[in-house]
Design an enzyme around this catalytic site. Sequence first.
Site, PDB file in Angstrom:
ATOM      1  N   GLY A  18       0.864  -1.115  -0.240  1.00 57.79           N
ATOM      2  CA  GLY A  18       0.156  -0.081  -0.148  1.00 57.79           C
ATOM      3  C   GLY A  18       0.702   1.277   0.064  1.00 57.79           C
ATOM      4  CB  SER A 147      -1.147  -8.355 -14.584  1.00 56.82           C
ATOM      5  OG  SER A 147      -0.690  -7.603 -15.670  1.00 56.82           O
ATOM      6  CE1 TYR A 160       3.367  -8.356 -11.948  1.00 59.83           C
ATOM      7  CE2 TYR A 160       2.860  -8.423 -14.316  1.00 59.83           C
ATOM      8  CZ  TYR A 160       2.569  -7.874 -13.092  1.00 59.83           C
ATOM      9  OH  TYR A 160       1.660  -6.817 -12.887  1.00 59.83           O
ATOM     10  CB  THR A 162       3.676 -18.071 -14.269  1.00 61.53           C
ATOM     11  OG1 THR A 162       4.320 -18.505 -15.524  1.00 61.53           O
ATOM     12  CG2 THR A 162       3.219 -19.777 -13.640  1.00 61.53           C
ATOM     13  CB  ILE A 193      -2.022   1.380 -13.780  1.00 63.58           C
ATOM     14  CG1 ILE A 193      -3.230   0.420 -14.204  1.00 63.58           C
ATOM     15  CG2 ILE A 193      -2.653   2.734 -12.966  1.00 63.58           C
ATOM     16  CD1 ILE A 193      -4.583   0.739 -14.923  1.00 63.58           C
TER      17      ILE A 193
HETATM   18  N1  LIG Z   1       0.868  -0.549 -12.916  1.00 66.27           N
HETATM   19  C1  LIG Z   1       0.299  -1.359 -13.909  1.00 66.27           C
HETATM   20  O1  LIG Z   1       0.135  -0.746 -15.140  1.00 66.27           O
HETATM   21  C2  LIG Z   1      -0.263  -2.524 -13.735  1.00 66.27           C
HETATM   22  C3  LIG Z   1      -0.771  -3.515 -14.497  1.00 66.27           C
HETATM   23  C4  LIG Z   1      -1.323  -4.799 -14.498  1.00 66.27           C
HETATM   24  C5  LIG Z   1      -1.293  -5.179 -13.084  1.00 66.27           C
HETATM   25  N2  LIG Z   1      -0.905  -4.269 -12.004  1.00 66.27           N
HETATM   26  C6  LIG Z   1      -0.942  -4.986 -10.634  1.00 66.27           C
HETATM   27  O2  LIG Z   1      -1.417  -3.905  -9.794  1.00 66.27           O
HETATM   28  C7  LIG Z   1      -0.814  -4.232  -8.618  1.00 66.27           C
HETATM   29  C8  LIG Z   1       0.025  -2.711  -8.190  1.00 66.27           C
HETATM   30  O3  LIG Z   1       0.883  -2.466  -9.062  1.00 66.27           O
HETATM   31  P1  LIG Z   1       1.666  -1.202  -9.195  1.00 66.27           P
HETATM   32  O4  LIG Z   1       1.723  -0.860 -10.473  1.00 66.27           O
HETATM   33  O5  LIG Z   1       1.088  -0.060  -8.172  1.00 66.27           O
HETATM   34  O6  LIG Z   1       2.972  -1.500  -8.436  1.00 66.27           O
HETATM   35  P2  LIG Z   1       4.203  -0.716  -7.876  1.00 66.27           P
HETATM   36  O7  LIG Z   1       5.471  -1.500  -7.914  1.00 66.27           O
HETATM   37  O8  LIG Z   1       4.233   0.587  -8.154  1.00 66.27           O
HETATM   38  O9  LIG Z   1       3.922  -0.900  -6.128  1.00 66.27           O
HETATM   39  C9  LIG Z   1       3.971  -2.127  -5.368  1.00 66.27           C
HETATM   40  C10 LIG Z   1       4.006  -2.108  -3.866  1.00 66.27           C
HETATM   41  O10 LIG Z   1       4.382  -3.451  -3.493  1.00 66.27           O
HETATM   42  C11 LIG Z   1       5.364  -3.089  -2.537  1.00 66.27           C
HETATM   43  N3  LIG Z   1       6.067  -4.484  -2.769  1.00 66.27           N
HETATM   44  C12 LIG Z   1       6.877  -5.032  -3.634  1.00 66.27           C
HETATM   45  N4  LIG Z   1       7.394  -6.269  -2.968  1.00 66.27           N
HETATM   46  C13 LIG Z   1       7.057  -6.190  -1.779  1.00 66.27           C
HETATM   47  C14 LIG Z   1       7.083  -7.266  -0.749  1.00 66.27           C
HETATM   48  N5  LIG Z   1       7.981  -8.408  -1.041  1.00 66.27           N
HETATM   49  N6  LIG Z   1       6.802  -7.271   0.522  1.00 66.27           N
HETATM   50  C15 LIG Z   1       5.917  -6.137   0.697  1.00 66.27           C
HETATM   51  N7  LIG Z   1       5.584  -4.913  -0.147  1.00 66.27           N
HETATM   52  C16 LIG Z   1       6.126  -5.200  -1.376  1.00 66.27           C
HETATM   53  C17 LIG Z   1       6.277  -2.164  -3.096  1.00 66.27           C
HETATM   54  O11 LIG Z   1       6.974  -1.786  -2.367  1.00 66.27           O
HETATM   55  C18 LIG Z   1       5.143  -0.925  -3.821  1.00 66.27           C
HETATM   56  O12 LIG Z   1       4.643  -0.132  -2.523  1.00 66.27           O
HETATM   57  C19 LIG Z   1       0.150  -5.150  -8.639  1.00 66.27           C
HETATM   58  O13 LIG Z   1      -0.477  -6.541  -8.234  1.00 66.27           O
HETATM   59  C20 LIG Z   1       0.655  -5.449 -10.002  1.00 66.27           C
HETATM   60  O14 LIG Z   1       0.870  -6.675 -10.471  1.00 66.27           O
HETATM   61  C21 LIG Z   1      -0.400  -3.207 -12.207  1.00 66.27           C
END
Ligand SMILES: NC(=O)c1ccc[n+]([C@@H]2O[C@H](COP(=O)([O-])OP(=O)(O)OC[C@H]3O[C@@H](n4cnc5c(N)ncnc54)[C@H](O)[C@@H]3O)[C@@H](O)[C@H]2O)c1
Length: 253
Positions: A18, A147, A160, A162, A193
């Site tokens: 978060g 995703s 990722y 998978t 996003i």
């Molecule tokens: N941004 C996109 O375009 C996109 C697209 C498809 C899916 N998603 C999914 O949406 C969700 C959020 O994505 P995002 O783009 O905000 O990612 P991001 O990388 O910007 O944020 C992810 C957060 O998770 C935390 N994190 C990572 N590894 C961790 C660990 N081992 N323990 C605790 N916290 C951990 C990070 O510190 C970060 O705050 C994810 O599940 C991602 O797969 C994002």
Amino acid sequence: MTASYHDIDGKSVLVTGGASGIGASIVRAFCAQGAHVGFFDIDDDAAQSLIDEIRGEHGVTPVYKSLDLRDQAAIPGAVREVSAAIGVIDILVNNAARDDRHAPEDIGPEQWRDGLDVNLSHHFFCAKAVAPGMKEKGAGSIINFSSVSYMMGLPDLVTYETAKAGIIGLTRALARDWSHDGIRVNAVTPGCIMTQRQLDLWITPEDEERIQEQQCVKRRLVGDDVAQMVLFLASDVSSACSSQNFIVDGGIV
Ligand SMILES: NC(=O)c1ccc[n+]([C@@H]2O[C@H](COP(=O)([O-])OP(=O)(O)OC[C@H]3O[C@@H](n4cnc5c(N)ncnc54)[C@H](O)[C@@H]3O)[C@@H](O)[C@H]2O)c1
């Protein structure tokens, strides 16, 4: 633009990952609805900035627990700690992930396990940790994050993708297994996003132009677009929805 969900006011919400990106938008959105919010992350600095920002804007302080979600044995204790501070969890948002790129040829057993640990396994262990409290209440909403990358077959993301495909199976399995306990389990599948990490590491201005060309919705998609879907699935207004996948991608797939 946002809607008000009166039933979320006062609910206890746990968000993984978060501190930044979409997860931070989700934490903000639940705080704005009057929920008691706790979140896990490993990025302590980003977590503190978010807490300061929300305290300034809404006068409430979300509860942060620093936790590496790959440490599955630590998850039940961390959930107990956050629950003691904000109340028995009503809504779990399994959002944390890390979209590292690797060619398949470069992945050995350790990297494979790490890819699944950071992107898939904690969804199950966090769900398992909050389920007893939800069962006792006879209600709960669990929202897992997939995703579009696995649907589009984007390159160099094999662990990722998978994991993200597995999350759809996990969602359907838990929705069925806990259907008699009043727990709904759904998946949210974001498209492209424009979070800070995406813009810093992967998406060039040319990429963004191409993405908007491919989307039916011709604008930049941001974290709050996804957070609004999460609010809907958390609220009882979606009480007929379980075991499903909700795509927020501006129509790219
Ligand atoms: N941004 C996109 O375009 C996109 C697209 C498809 C899916 N998603 C999914 O949406 C969700 C959020 O994505 P995002 O783009 O905000 O990612 P991001 O990388 O910007 O944020 C992810 C957060 O998770 C935390 N994190 C990572 N590894 C961790 C660990 N081992 N323990 C605790 N916290 C951990 C990070 O510190 C970060 O705050 C994810 O599940 C991602 O797969 C994002």
